[in-house]
Design a protein around this motif. Structure first.
Motif, short mmCIF file in Angstrom:
data_model
loop_
_atom_site.label_atom_id
_atom_site.label_comp_id
_atom_site.label_asym_id
_atom_site.label_seq_id
_atom_site.Cartn_x
_atom_site.Cartn_y
_atom_site.Cartn_z
N ASP A 26 91.03 4.01 37.06
CA ASP A 26 91.15 4.58 38.40
C ASP A 26 90.83 3.58 39.50
N CYS A 39 93.61 7.98 42.84
CA CYS A 39 92.72 7.73 43.96
C CYS A 39 93.49 7.78 45.28
N TYR A 47 79.76 10.49 34.72
CA TYR A 47 79.26 11.04 35.98
C TYR A 47 80.45 11.52 36.79
N SER A 55 82.93 11.48 39.67
CA SER A 55 83.45 10.48 40.59
C SER A 55 83.89 11.12 41.91
N SER A 56 83.42 10.57 43.00
CA SER A 56 83.84 11.05 44.32
C SER A 56 85.25 10.58 44.66
N THR A 71 87.90 10.52 42.47
CA THR A 71 88.93 11.34 41.80
C THR A 71 88.50 12.78 41.59
N CYS A 73 83.98 10.49 35.12
CA CYS A 73 84.40 9.13 34.85
C CYS A 73 83.23 8.35 34.26
N THR A 109 81.87 4.07 34.05
CA THR A 109 82.07 2.75 34.63
C THR A 109 81.74 1.69 33.61
N ASP A 136 86.27 1.76 37.04
CA ASP A 136 85.99 3.18 36.86
C ASP A 136 87.09 3.78 35.98
N ASP A 191 88.77 7.13 33.91
CA ASP A 191 88.86 8.58 33.76
C ASP A 191 88.43 8.95 32.35
#
Length: 333
Positions: free
Chosen positions: A53, A74, A108, A110-111, A113, A117, A119, A138, A140
């Motif tokens: 992403d 995104c 965690y 993700s802001s 998507t 996600c 990292t 990042d 998915d």
């Protein structure tokens, strides 16, 4: 909870797979060439791997070099942000800074998507092992796990299956409603013929119909929750055991009430049939015992299987002489 359990079980495989994607993409020369060269190195990754992403590169101090390279999920505006941002306080930077190889964060939200996600961060070092930069991506989480588990075909058919389960749940709900209407009609007969109050047949009939309606409604609710609303891991036995337990529990409740009603009915109207009602009660008890044995043995089998997998992973990480092989997580001082 299944997502976190899957992550912990598959973490090593996931880290090896994602780390292999980022390792070698950026070198010392690319870092010296500047932000535009780094973007040209990262863009093919986004195109080749649909589960990526967001990608960017940090310098040795944790400050981002250039803007983000973003995927289709995104917002395009994110591709213009991030240049010069200090990310030295992020957990993945601290882990990668002190690691020989790639590191992976737990899932965690993700802001970027609005989905789960993970990292992955891969350090870039020179010949003296000095940290020059870190490549960050990042991922998915759902997409990459589907790829690792080879679950594409089932995921493709999942909306169709959910639709079928929804239709059957609705049908059971309509049947439950019809039985409830008949039950209330029987109750109306009870209160409409008070001169025949000694006749308990309508009362028992209403009780049986209401119980059956409630059991079918609970079954419809269970199907809809388990197969439509909840995310199920079909490879995990606990998910199947939970679904089957709920189904059998619904049936047990209905049969138990029906057996109790028959005992009362035959005790009042025809005691010669009490034996049949008693056998039904014993059947309920046998079904309950069978369910308990199934749940216990299923849980024990899953615990043994989990321990066996853990031992296999531990043994695969050891050399023949018993020493652990592979890159250490922490760097030597």
């Amino acid at each position: 909870m299944n997502r976190l359990e899957n992550f912990h079980e598959s973490r090593n495989d996931l880290l090896g797979f994602l780390g292999s994607i980022l390792e070698g993409v950026v070198s010392e020369d690319h870092l010296k060439a500047g932000a535009e060269t780094l973007r040209r190195r990262l863009k093919p990754l986004i195109s080749s791997y649909p589960f990526l992403d967001l990608c960017y590169v940090l310098d040795g101090e944790g400050r981002q070099i250039g803007t983000n390279v973003v995927g289709s999920r995104c917002a395009p505006s994110l591709g213009k942000e991030g240049d010069g941002e200090d990310r030295s306080q992020r957990p993945y930077y601290r882990q990668a800074r002190d690691s020989w190889g790639s590191v992976l964060t737990p899932p965690y939200f993700s802001s970027a998507t609005n989905s789960l996600c993970v990292t992955v961060a891969t350090p870039v070092r020179n010949d003296e092992n000095r940290l020059l930069g870190i490549v960050v991506a990042d991922i998915d989480y759902e997409q990459v796990m589907t790829l690792l588990e080879d679950d594409h075909r089932r995921k493709t058919m999942e909306p169709f299956f959910k639709g079928i389960y929804s239709i059957f749940s609705l049908g059971l709900l309509v049947v439950s409603l019809g039985l409830a209407i008949q039950a209330f009609h029987s109750l109306k007969q009870v209160f409409g013929n008070l001169e025949k109050i000694a006749d308990t047949t309508p009362s028992f009939q209403a009780t049986i119909l209401l119980t059956l309606a409630l059991a079918i409604f609970d079954l419809a609710k269970t199907i809809f929750e388990e197969e439509v609303l909840l995310r199920k891991d079909v490879r995990r036995h606990s998910a199947t055991r939970r679904t089957l337990t709920r189904f059998i529990a619904s049936i047990l409740i209905a049969i138990s009430i029906e057996a109790l009603m028959l005992v009362f009915k035959f005790a009042i109207q025809d005691p010669t049939h009490l034996n049949e009602a008693g056998w039904l009660v014993f059947t309920v008890v046998g079904l309950l015992i069978g369910l308990g044995v199934y749940v216990y043995l299923g849980a024990r089998a899953e615990i043994l299987l989990t321990h066996s997998k853990a031992r296999e992973k531990h043994q695969s990480a050891l050399s023949p002489d018993g020493r652990r092989i592979g890159n250490p997580v922490r760097m030597k001082p």
